[in-house]
Write a protein that holds these residues in place. Structure first.
Motif, PDB file in Angstrom:
ATOM      1  N   THR A 123      -5.799  -1.058   0.477  1.00 41.91           N
ATOM      2  CA  THR A 123      -6.734  -0.927  -0.637  1.00 41.91           C
ATOM      3  C   THR A 123      -6.932   0.545  -0.989  1.00 41.91           C
ATOM      4  OG1 THR A 123      -7.876  -2.849   0.234  1.00 41.91           O
ATOM      5  CG2 THR A 123      -9.024  -1.573  -1.425  1.00 41.91           C
ATOM      6  N   THR A 124      -7.153   1.338   0.069  1.00 38.12           N
ATOM      7  CA  THR A 124      -7.353   2.762  -0.152  1.00 38.12           C
ATOM      8  C   THR A 124      -6.161   3.367  -0.887  1.00 38.12           C
ATOM      9  OG1 THR A 124      -8.285   2.646   2.044  1.00 38.12           O
ATOM     10  CG2 THR A 124      -8.183   4.809   1.019  1.00 38.12           C
ATOM     11  N   LYS A 155      -4.435  -4.260  -9.893  1.00 36.01           N
ATOM     12  CA  LYS A 155      -4.568  -5.724  -9.874  1.00 36.01           C
ATOM     13  C   LYS A 155      -4.487  -6.278  -8.465  1.00 36.01           C
ATOM     14  CE  LYS A 155      -2.965  -6.567 -14.531  1.00 36.01           C
ATOM     15  NZ  LYS A 155      -1.767  -6.804 -15.347  1.00 36.01           N
ATOM     16  N   LEU A 156      -3.815  -5.515  -7.633  1.00 32.68           N
ATOM     17  CA  LEU A 156      -3.673  -5.958  -6.240  1.00 32.68           C
ATOM     18  C   LEU A 156      -5.005  -5.958  -5.511  1.00 32.68           C
ATOM     19  CD1 LEU A 156      -0.533  -4.429  -4.570  1.00 32.68           C
ATOM     20  CD2 LEU A 156      -1.131  -6.820  -4.826  1.00 32.68           C
ATOM     21  N   LEU A 157      -5.892  -5.067  -5.955  1.00 30.59           N
ATOM     22  CA  LEU A 157      -7.149  -4.905  -5.214  1.00 30.59           C
ATOM     23  C   LEU A 157      -7.869  -6.230  -5.039  1.00 30.59           C
ATOM     24  CD1 LEU A 157      -8.410  -1.564  -6.777  1.00 30.59           C
ATOM     25  CD2 LEU A 157      -7.364  -1.917  -4.553  1.00 30.59           C
ATOM     26  N   GLY A 193       0.813  -1.195   0.000  1.00 29.96           N
ATOM     27  CA  GLY A 193       0.000   0.000   0.000  1.00 29.96           C
ATOM     28  C   GLY A 193       0.852   1.252   0.000  1.00 29.96           C
ATOM     29  N   GLU A 194       1.849   1.234   0.852  1.00 23.41           N
ATOM     30  CA  GLU A 194       2.644   2.439   1.037  1.00 23.41           C
ATOM     31  C   GLU A 194       3.498   2.746  -0.191  1.00 23.41           C
ATOM     32  OE1 GLU A 194       2.136   4.305   3.511  1.00 23.41           O
ATOM     33  OE2 GLU A 194       3.695   5.792   3.128  1.00 23.41           O
ATOM     34  N   TYR A 195       4.044   1.721  -0.803  1.00 19.85           N
ATOM     35  CA  TYR A 195       4.972   1.962  -1.912  1.00 19.85           C
ATOM     36  C   TYR A 195       4.416   1.447  -3.236  1.00 19.85           C
ATOM     37  CZ  TYR A 195       7.825   2.434   2.237  1.00 19.85           C
ATOM     38  OH  TYR A 195       8.291   2.806   3.455  1.00 19.85           O
ATOM     39  N   CYS A 196       3.094   1.463  -3.372  1.00 17.39           N
ATOM     40  CA  CYS A 196       2.527   0.859  -4.561  1.00 17.39           C
ATOM     41  C   CYS A 196       2.823   1.686  -5.796  1.00 17.39           C
ATOM     42  CB  CYS A 196       1.036   0.631  -4.411  1.00 17.39           C
ATOM     43  SG  CYS A 196       0.140   2.148  -4.127  1.00 17.39           S
TER      44      CYS A 196
END
Lengths: 930, 197
Positions: A543-544, A518-520, A507-510
């Motif tokens: 997610t956010t 795609k991660l969602l 999340g932090e370094y997406c």
């Protein structure tokens, strides 16, 4: 009646194995009768039986008194039983110990009537039950016994002295000279016992024993008692650090022993003393060190496992001074970690840890890791299977299974790997990509509860080492996509906590990802709900972030064809989220609701989106100052989420950051925020009214009641009457709903008067540090703050490219920079930044009023309606192009406004109101989703 | 110093427990833990017990909390376990266990577990000639034997003087004969309540 003897009891026990409890119950019942008997022999027999049962785990503390009776018997064979029972069952807390003390005091040790055997029994008995009192009373007799005619008694007396010293240290000075005499005792046994005692005593206070060195050295050269020589050598090991000259004297003798003695135990102790006694310094020391290490290495290769063990034990001590010598045997040591003997493994693990440096860390860790892996691989086909296996089959580990299977050992091993790598802020780690891989591997193979430690490490490393973040993200994506952890989440040792780190890092370094959306799917898959709530919460937060980053990137290179794609992602995400909103865990629920609302808004925006030329956004009108002149061609809501998490980069906070925050001018940390109610001050009255204290207490009660009811009843008035004049009225003030200005002034005046009176009264402690602030208890003066507007959005990072991008030349793989120190508060360096906590300009200039206790509090004057209703700058994101503040920069000062409360409500409800009003205004600002 | 001496058999039944200092764990707790660890170790392994399970388990109650070490030896059906601290030499303690067992052997003539079962008090007396209050009193087997017999003799005499009927048969001596009773000795034992101690 035939009484049972001890032998009968034991025979009975052996005959009644199937019904032992019942047999023992009857036996104890008999003993209870017998031990009360007047017949001393019977009593003693009962005590002895009890002592036996005590060994088997049955309580005998109830019989202490009878035991004392047996102890006091003049007959040797009974006395022995008594002392044995006492030694086995008495503790320092035993009540009758006091009685015993008196008893023993009377029966003086040195009494002429006592036979040497009796003295010996007493001496042995005391050694177990000695108390400080007993030690004090008996020490004179004991010192006399040091010159008893029988060596046996001298021996026991000198050994008992150690116990007496422990309980009653004052006696040491008297006895020291006498103890030294014992070193020259004609009897070798007495000398050896004395050395034993000295060896123990010297551990606590080595310097005091330096004068004895010549005697000891003499013994070292003349004696051939192996046990004593070992003790003397050990004793010198504790003495030499306090007297370096001893080293020179000892060296020849010790080297001599090392090269000649046939006794391995003595040889070993010599080597050990050389090491811990600091004899290995200098050129001569180096030669000796080499000899020592080679001797130890011989032990290490020896067939005898005992020698292996102690060799590892000693080598740990030599590593700090002569690491290169031990390093020569690194392979051998590493092989010992593989030994089938757990004891040896444990020692080898210690030694290996001591030997680690940056050049051999990878090899060592890989070796340790292979222990965890190998057994898994050989015993079981896959990690999944093995995980389930371990969870179900841990209790019945086969008796002679490899120690690597032992869960406790695996835990130690895993922890050791983590400490080895992380010590001194990753001092020895050169390649952090390697380390991250190790962490991930470990989480797969550990099968013990180490998940949370791994999680901490993952997050810490990733935030400290910028260069590794890209790699970390790719690794964590793999973890998130792997079902293994999810499937085993509820099992012991599944290490599913790493998913917490994986979700957080992703999340932090997406921004490092090409297709973050795609991660969602993985972040919101139904199985996630099997994880612990705190992990699920992090998943939602991730997610956010992922959505925010993806959406803003999409907006950056907007193409109308993207619209269906975004809609679909938003739609499916929303669908998934509904499952989380009803989660029983409050944290999960809240976060799910948050993102759900945000996305609902985004969806609404997307639905109303028309390709560029059209402008029909409901919220546009209220967007206020942040609207740009050139209307963007993408749905604006795509920039809604990203700034929420990207405003301030998360960094490791330095350990002393909090302490380095400068205290703003005019802030008194000791001042009361809310001064305690008056009562606490007036608890203590002028002592001239007799029942002052009593009245005071009563009043407190009254006031509490009054607070609850909201009025002060007639009872309170009665109390008022009881109290003497001024004080009484004053104390009741806080109970009143309202206090007029004049009353307040009056109160202050009275208080000042009282303080003045009490100032010179020795019975009062006055606090004169901040008398000014102490009177500010008014709840209305507690500041309520409202965050005025959102900080402006930072510029989106243009360098991001849509693939797992690392064409980034600035991070070469080998130059990992570790943020060792951590983040410091900006205020620690510049005073200017203290403006960040002072009210923003324009929000009123009277902030510097002397009554301010709280830094964030602004003056009441600016809390006007306009400020409260001022719209939040809701979409600063629209001005991306104009934003110049860098992403990593210090966030601009937060505007703080005080909301004025017009009615007199409790502080809590006031805050609520403020929050509500803030919420309303924010809704107004955003214009609502419709 | 030596903190505890334990003897238990290969099924974990304690035959002697002697604690010289207060340890954090209760006696039976400690015995069971050590037994469970030791009994899983094949004879070929070293005589020092070191295990992850013991970390933080063996600490002294009051003092600085130094980690204690477990040295053990297996003789036939018995485990002899010494719990010691850093002031003792590991190999030295191994020798000391040997001294203890030799002393037992001399007192009981070919000592076996049954001797320890039926003469647990005698075992305590012998131990008390080797260790007193956690410190080693003597390591010379001859001296120890001498002291053991003289103490036993004193107890026997005292017993005889208190029980004239016993004819010296029921003394507390260290020889195995105390286990075998004459009919008269048995009778007096029954009469007085303390036969074969």
């Amino acid at each position: 009646m035939w009484e049972r003897t001890l032998q009968d009891l034991i025979r009975g026990l052996r005959a009644n194995k199937q019904d032992e409890a019942k047999f023992i119950a009857t036996a104890i019942e008999e003993i209870r009768q017998e031990i009360k008997s007047k017949d001393m022999e019977l009593k003693a027999a009962a005590a002895l039986k009890l002592t036996y049962l005590d060994m088997l785990g049955y309580d005998m503390s109830w019989a202490s008194f009878y035991v004392v009776e047996v102890m006091s018997s003049p007959k040797v064979h009974l006395k022995t039983v008594g002392y044995l029972a006492a030694a086995q069952s008495f503790t320092q807390d035993t009540d009758v110990l006091m009685l015993t003390t008196n008893l023993l005091k009377k029966a003086s040790l040195l009494s002429v009537t006592l036979s040497p055997e009796e003295v010996a029994i007493s001496l042995n008995g005391f050694s177990q039950i000695v108390t400080p009192d007993l030690a004090r009373d008996l020490s004179p007799d004991l010192i006399k016994l040091l010159s008893h005619s029988r060596p046996h008694i001298r021996k026991r007396a000198v050994v008992l002295l150690f116990k007496v010293f422990q309980k009653y240290p004052e006696v040491v000075s008297h006895a020291m000279a006498r103890i030294r005499e014992r070193l020259e005792d004609p009897d070798a046994g007495v000398v050896a016992a004395t050395v034993n005692v000295l060896c123990e005593l010297a551990r606590y206070n080595p310097a005091d024993f330096l004068p004895l060195a010549p005697f000891l050295f003499h013994l070292l050269t003349t004696s051939n008692n192996n046990w004593m020589l070992i003790k003397i050598i050990k004793l010198f090991g504790t003495l030499t650090p306090h007297e370096p000259r001893l080293v020179k004297k000892l060296m020849p003798r010790i080297s001599d022993i090392i090269s000649t003695t046939p006794a391995i135990s003595l040889l070993y102790e010599c080597v050990r003393t050389c090491i811990i006694g600091g004899m290995l310094q200098g050129t001569a020391g180096d030669a000796l060190a080499r000899t020592c290490v080679s001797k130890l290495a011989n032990f290490l290769q020896d067939e005898d496992q005992n020698l292996k063990y102690i060799s590892l034990l000693a080598m740990v001590n030599i590593v700090p001074t002569h690491p290169h010598l031990v390093a020569e045997y690194q392979d051998m040591v590493l092989a010992s970690v593989d030994d089938q003997d757990m004891s040896i493994r444990m020692r080898a693990l210690d030694l290996v840890s001591a030997m680690t440096n940056s050049s051999n860390l990878q090899a060592i860790v890989q070796q340790l890791l292979s222990h965890l892996v190998r057994t898994e691989a050989s015993a079981l086909p896959s990690a999944v299977l093995s995980l389930s296996q371990t969870a179900s089959g841990t209790p019945q580990v086969p008796r002679l299974a490899s120690p690597s299977q032992n869960p406790a050992y695996r835990l130690i091993l895993s922890q050791r790997i983590l400490t080895l790598c992380s010590q001194n802020t990753y001092e020895n780690v050169l390649d952090f990509e390697w380390y991250l891989s190790v962490l991930v591997d470990l989480s797969y193979v550990a099968s013990v509860d180490i998940g949370s430690e791994i999680r901490e490490q993952l997050v810490d490393v990733t935030s400290r080492v910028k260069g590794v973040q890209r790699f970390a993200v790719s690794l964590m994506v793999k973890l998130l996509c792997d079902d293994t952890f999810l499937m085993n989440a509820d099992q012991q040792g599944s290490c599913s906590e790493v998913l917490w780190a994986a979700a957080f890092i992703c999340g932090e370094y997406c921004g490092e990802l090409a297709d973050p959306q795609k991660l969602l799917t993985y972040l919101l898959q139904p199985r996630v709900l099997d994880l612990t709530p705190d992990t699920v919460a992090v998943y939602l937060q991730a997610t956010t972030k992922v959505f925010g980053v993806w959406a803003s990137e999409l907006a950056e290179r907007w193409d109308s064809d993207d619209l269906p794609k975004v809609k679909e992602v938003v739609g499916s995400t929303l669908e998934r989220l509904t499952e989380f909103v009803s989660n029983p865990d409050i944290e999960v629920q809240e976060r799910a609701a948050n993102i759900l609302q945000l996305l609902t808004f985004v969806r609404a925006d997307l639905n109303s989106y028309r390709p560029p030329v059209e402008r029909s956004f409901g919220y546009e009108d209220s967007a206020g100052p942040s609207t740009t002149t050139a209307e963007p061609d993408f749905p604006k809501s795509l920039y809604l989420i990203q700034p929420l998490s990207s405003m301030h980069e998360l960094k490791t906070v330095a350990a002393n950051a909090q302490a380095s925050v400068p205290i703003p001018e005019g802030l008194d940390l000791d001042a009361w925020i809310v001064p305690p109610p008056k009562e606490s001050l007036s608890h203590v009255h002028e002592s001239d009214d007799g029942d002052g204290a009593f009245v005071g207490v009563k009043k407190v009660k009254k006031v509490q009641k009054a607070k609850g009811k909201g009025n002060s009843g007639p009872k309170a008035k009665a109390t008022k009457k009881k109290a003497d004049g001024d004080d009484g009225r004053e104390e009741l003030q806080p109970a009143e709903q309202e206090m007029t200005e004049s009353e307040r002034v009056e109160q202050d005046r009275l208080k000042t008067e009282r303080m003045e009176r009490q100032k010179d009264d020795p019975f009062y402690l006055t606090d004169d540090r901040h008398p000014k602030n102490a009177d500010q208890y008014d709840v209305d003066s507690i500041p309520v703050v409202r965050l005025d507007d959102l900080p402006p959005l930072s510029q989106a990072n243009n360098s991001r490219v849509p693939m797992l991008r690392s064409n980034d030349p600035q991070f070469s793989r080998q130059t990992f920079v570790i943020d060792r120190v951590g983040e410091m508060p900006s205020g620690a360096v510049s005073v200017a930044s203290s403006a960040a906590v002072s009210p923003a300009p324009g929000s009123g200039g009277s902030a510097g009023s002397s009554s301010t206790h709280i830094p964030r509090r602004a003056s009441p004057s600016d809390g006007n309606g306009a400020a409260t209703a001022a719209p939040l700058a809701s979409f600063p994101a629209y001005e991306v192009e104009d934003e110049t503040s860098p992403r990593t920069g210090t966030p601009p000062p937060i505007k703080v406004t005080r909301v004025k409360k017009k009615t007199k409500v409790a502080a809590g409800s006031g805050k609520k109101r403020a929050a509500v009003s803030a919420a309303t205004s924010s809704t107004a600002a955003t214009g609502g989703p419709s | 110093m030596i903190h505890a001496v334990l003897i238990f058999n290969t099924t974990g039944v304690p035959r002697l427990t002697k604690f010289y200092t207060a340890l954090q764990q209760s006696a039976s707790n400690l015995t069971q833990k050590i037994f469970s660890l030791i009994s899983a170790r094949p004879a070929t392994l070293c005589n020092f017990l070191d295990a992850p399970e013991l970390e933080g388990f063996l600490v002294q109650k009051d003092l600085d909390g130094e980690k204690l070490r477990v040295v053990y030896r297996n003789y036939a059906t018995l485990y002899f376990v010494f719990v010691v601290d850093g002031a003792e030499s590991e190999l030295g303690v191994l020798d000391l266990i040997q001294v203890f067992v030799e002393s037992l052997d001399r007192a009981f003539e070919n000592v076996c577990e049954l001797d320890l079962v039926f003469h647990f008090d005698e075992v305590h007396h012998i131990l008390s000639e080797i260790i007193q209050g956690g410190l080693v009193l003597d390591t010379n087997v001859e001296d120890i034997e001498l002291a053991v017999t003289s103490a036993a003799k004193a107890r026997k005499e005292s017993y005889a003087s208190a029980n004239p009927l016993s004819l010296g048969g029921g003394g507390v001596g260290g020889s195995r004969s105390t286990g075998l009773q004459t009919p008269l000795g048995w009778l007096t034992g029954k009469l007085t309540g303390v036969s074969t101690r």
